[in-house]
Design an enzyme around this catalytic site. Structure first.
Site, PDB file in Angstrom:
ATOM      1  CD  GLU A 160      -2.910  -1.465   2.505  1.00 40.41           C
ATOM      2  OE1 GLU A 160      -2.553   0.149   3.527  1.00 40.41           O
ATOM      3  OE2 GLU A 160      -3.802  -1.934   2.874  1.00 40.41           O
TER       4      GLU A 160
ATOM      5  CG  ASP B  68      -2.598   7.254   9.181  1.00 40.89           C
ATOM      6  OD1 ASP B  68      -2.907   6.276   9.094  1.00 40.89           O
ATOM      7  OD2 ASP B  68      -3.504   8.104   7.685  1.00 40.89           O
TER       8      ASP B  68
END
Length: 244
Positions: free
Chosen positions: A34, A45
């Protein structure tokens, strides 16, 4: 063998390291990768990947540069490459332009966590299908069964099962959430399930893939890119250890 998927943020440690890292991931034995599009507000995140986004933006990474870099490795890096990013930069680029550029540069699929499923289904699914791109949705332990089945029906490639309701990199006992993994396993989904968030080492990878087709490792790998002066050697060693 269970599938190993490695995430990294494009544009770190240096702007032009993207291709080198992609080749390293492939050559070290990973099955998928990814490639993260840096964004100024990466809300899903944790601090390590937030730092990576900031550094990549400071290095000058943007989608135009990323697609140029991807064009240089589209023939040499043959394992599936997934572009992962937030919706805002994609929409600024133009959704169809983005999909066309992904298809031209050998991208296997997309993960855009903040694109609502209904919006995808009604406005954007036809575009991803036009360009032959898989689209991967995320589920969490709180996602009801009927919602999991709906997201599975929209997804292709695999279904991304977040190990716990947290940000990336969270170290939590919830990674061994047997009830959640058993529930997913009993739903007879059309897509293989990959587990992500909080998988930091070989033990975690082996634990989660007892009940899933694959595991996704991001924060621990990104940390190597950010912190190791000799990151190439450390990154190769990290992936090979997961595969030994």
């Amino acid at each position: 063998m269970k599938k190993l998927n490695i995430y990294f943020t494009a544009g770190i440690p240096q702007l032009n390291d993207t291709g080198k890292i992609a080749e390293l991931i492939q050559d070290s034995g990973a099955d998928f990768m990814e490639i993260g599009i840096p964004y100024s507000d990466p809300v899903a995140d944790g601090p390590v990947i937030q730092e990576a986004h900031l550094k990549a933006l400071q290095n000058g990474m943007n989608l135009k540069i990323l697609f140029q870099q991807l064009s240089e490795i589209k023939d040499s890096v043959t394992i599936p490459k997934i572009v992962m990013g937030y919706l805002n930069p994609v929409m600024q680029f133009g959704f169809e332009n983005f999909c066309e550029a992904c298809a031209e540069n050998g991208i296997y699929g997309l993960i855009i966590p903040d694109l609502p499923p209904y919006e995808f289904e009604t406005k954007y699914r036809a575009i991803t299908e036009k360009y032959g791109l898989n689209f991967i949705f995320l589920i969490t332990p709180e996602t009801p069964d009927d919602r999991i089945l709906y997201l599975d029906s929209l997804s292709s490639g695999f279904l991304y099962a977040v190990s716990s309701s947290s940000t990336t990199g969270n170290i939590s006992k919830a990674i061994n959430n047997e009830e959640y993994l058993n529930r997913i396993g009993n739903l007879k989904l059309k897509n293989p399930v990959f587990i992500g968030f909080g998988i930091k080492d070989k033990h975690d990878f082996e634990t989660v893939t007892q009940r899933a087709a694959g595991g996704i490792i991001g924060t621990s790998f990104v940390q190597i890119l950010l912190e190791h002066e000799n990151w190439e050697k450390a990154a190769k060693s990290f992936i090979k250890n997961l595969r030994d």
